[in-house]
Design a protein around this motif. Structure first.
Motif, PDB file in Angstrom:
ATOM      1  N   ILE A 182      17.763  64.598  76.274  1.00  0.00           N
ATOM      2  CA  ILE A 182      18.157  65.619  74.666  1.00  0.00           C
ATOM      3  C   ILE A 182      17.611  66.284  75.379  1.00  0.00           C
ATOM      4  O   ILE A 182      15.935  66.239  75.475  1.00  0.00           O
ATOM      5  CB  ILE A 182      18.735  64.708  73.958  1.00  0.00           C
ATOM      6  CG1 ILE A 182      19.572  63.554  74.267  1.00  0.00           C
ATOM      7  CG2 ILE A 182      18.864  66.240  72.713  1.00  0.00           C
ATOM      8  CD1 ILE A 182      18.775  63.250  72.294  1.00  0.00           C
TER       9      ILE A 182
ATOM     10  N   ILE B 265      22.539  68.156  76.124  1.00  0.00           N
ATOM     11  CA  ILE B 265      22.515  67.269  77.131  1.00  0.00           C
ATOM     12  C   ILE B 265      22.906  66.901  77.858  1.00  0.00           C
ATOM     13  O   ILE B 265      24.201  67.029  78.265  1.00  0.00           O
ATOM     14  CB  ILE B 265      23.478  66.391  75.987  1.00  0.00           C
ATOM     15  CG1 ILE B 265      22.762  66.182  74.216  1.00  0.00           C
ATOM     16  CG2 ILE B 265      23.337  64.480  75.855  1.00  0.00           C
ATOM     17  CD1 ILE B 265      23.844  66.472  73.142  1.00  0.00           C
TER      18      ILE B 265
ATOM     19  N   VAL C 157      19.636  71.283  69.463  1.00  0.00           N
ATOM     20  CA  VAL C 157      19.938  70.822  70.753  1.00  0.00           C
ATOM     21  C   VAL C 157      20.806  71.626  71.464  1.00  0.00           C
ATOM     22  O   VAL C 157      21.841  72.027  71.520  1.00  0.00           O
ATOM     23  CB  VAL C 157      21.274  69.485  70.680  1.00  0.00           C
ATOM     24  CG1 VAL C 157      20.994  68.847  71.824  1.00  0.00           C
ATOM     25  CG2 VAL C 157      20.779  68.289  69.058  1.00  0.00           C
TER      26      VAL C 157
END
Length: 77
Positions: free
Chosen positions: A30, A25, A22
């Motif tokens: 995302i 965000i 990731v």
């Protein structure tokens, strides 16, 4: 199905050679990075669905009379 919660910088490891990270965000978006071997195909969901639909359509003959001709050739043998 597995549902996970990750923060920015969090990683998910699949098998021994796929890592999903990731990156950011922002609101409802995302940003992910996917590190996988080149021989593994990775598609966005809508692209994969379009390819699958196109392949399914290509497998159906446009003119069913072609099938009748093929059946007659098989019977004549």
């Amino acid at each position: 199905m597995l549902a996970l919660t990750r923060k920015a910088g969090g990683r998910i490891v699949i098998g021994d050679n796929i890592v999903i990270t990731v990156v950011a965000i922002k609101g409802d978006s995302i940003r992910l990075t996917i590190d996988a071997p080149k021989e593994i195909k990775i598609y966005r969901g809508e692209i994969y669905d379009a390819i699958a639909a196109e392949n399914k359509e290509a497998a159906i003959p446009a003119d069913l009379s072609e099938l009748t001709v093929l059946k007659e050739l098989h019977i004549k043998k």
